[in-house]
Design a protein around this motif. Sequence first.
Motif, PDB file in Angstrom:
ATOM      1  N   MET A  78      14.546  83.449   0.119  1.00 31.66           N
ATOM      2  CA  MET A  78      13.328  82.928   0.735  1.00 31.66           C
ATOM      3  C   MET A  78      12.096  83.413  -0.008  1.00 31.66           C
ATOM      4  N   GLY A  79      12.195  84.608  -0.646  1.00 27.83           N
ATOM      5  CA  GLY A  79      11.048  85.116  -1.402  1.00 27.83           C
ATOM      6  C   GLY A  79      10.821  86.603  -1.337  1.00 27.83           C
ATOM      7  N   ALA A  80      11.653  87.336  -0.583  1.00 31.55           N
ATOM      8  CA  ALA A  80      11.515  88.801  -0.551  1.00 31.55           C
ATOM      9  C   ALA A  80      11.829  89.379  -1.933  1.00 31.55           C
ATOM     10  N   ASP A  81      11.288  90.550  -2.219  1.00 30.59           N
ATOM     11  CA  ASP A  81      11.406  91.123  -3.564  1.00 30.59           C
ATOM     12  C   ASP A  81      12.663  91.957  -3.772  1.00 30.59           C
ATOM     13  N   ARG A  82      13.028  92.749  -2.782  1.00 31.32           N
ATOM     14  CA  ARG A  82      14.242  93.566  -2.896  1.00 31.32           C
ATOM     15  C   ARG A  82      14.763  93.903  -1.512  1.00 31.32           C
ATOM     16  N   ALA A  83      15.994  94.433  -1.490  1.00 36.66           N
ATOM     17  CA  ALA A  83      16.667  94.632  -0.208  1.00 36.66           C
ATOM     18  C   ALA A  83      17.363  95.984  -0.163  1.00 36.66           C
ATOM     19  N   ILE A  84      17.525  96.483   1.063  1.00 35.65           N
ATOM     20  CA  ILE A  84      18.260  97.719   1.314  1.00 35.65           C
ATOM     21  C   ILE A  84      19.267  97.439   2.416  1.00 35.65           C
TER      22      ILE A  84
END
Length: 252
Positions: A78-84
């Motif tokens: 969707m457009g988020a930059d990074r994930a945890i």
Amino acid sequence: MKVLVPVKRVIDYNVKVRVKADGSGVDLDNVKMSMNPFDEIAVEEAIRLKEAGTASEVVVVSIGVAKAQETLRTALAMGADRAILITAADDVHTDIEPLSVAKLLKSVIDEEAPELVIAGKQAIDNDMNATGQMLAALLGWSQATFANEVKIEDGAALVTREVDGGLQSIKVKLPAIVTTDLRLNEPRYASLPNIMKAKKKPLETKTPEDYGIDVTPRLQVVKTAEPETRQAGEIVGSVDELVAKLKEKGIV
């Protein structure tokens, strides 16, 4: 400004939930799972803030089973930059309770230092509506719940929120927790090119032990049952007959 968005993997809202025959819980075998709709709205709002130049980075966090990676990849597409991803359970039937989730999110926030956290107001699987409020209490941050409009101005969030009597406009100082309601926005669909790009975006995996948090459940589900079938209504011929029926059933 960095924005952090917690997301949860839940049964897709289009799926009819089935209760197990023994009443021990909900049947999740071969059931489609997706991102909690309120969290999807939160992701969309964070991305819009970035597109407007207000936010510089959008980080998404999920707490649960390893398969929650799929949910995080959707947010990245969707457009988020990074994930945890915090792998806190091996069994998909294990639901991490709001207080444990809030404690883990606080630990992530202590490391990431975002100025704004946007979360869904509740998850559609347990309807707790507690994580955002608990997180605000643990952090000592301002909070604005049930938001249907969010603006960031001069180090504060201007939030119009839905209340029982209508709408309420408040101003909260950053850093703050904002929880989203249904009418805040319409989430975008992830395009195929963005889905492919999401596979290359950073996704860090951790465990509750990395943060020293115990996620042992404090609640026990004793029984799960289908709602009672609603009885058919009755048609009456007059007001007097209606009153008589109501008296007969002990309603008046």
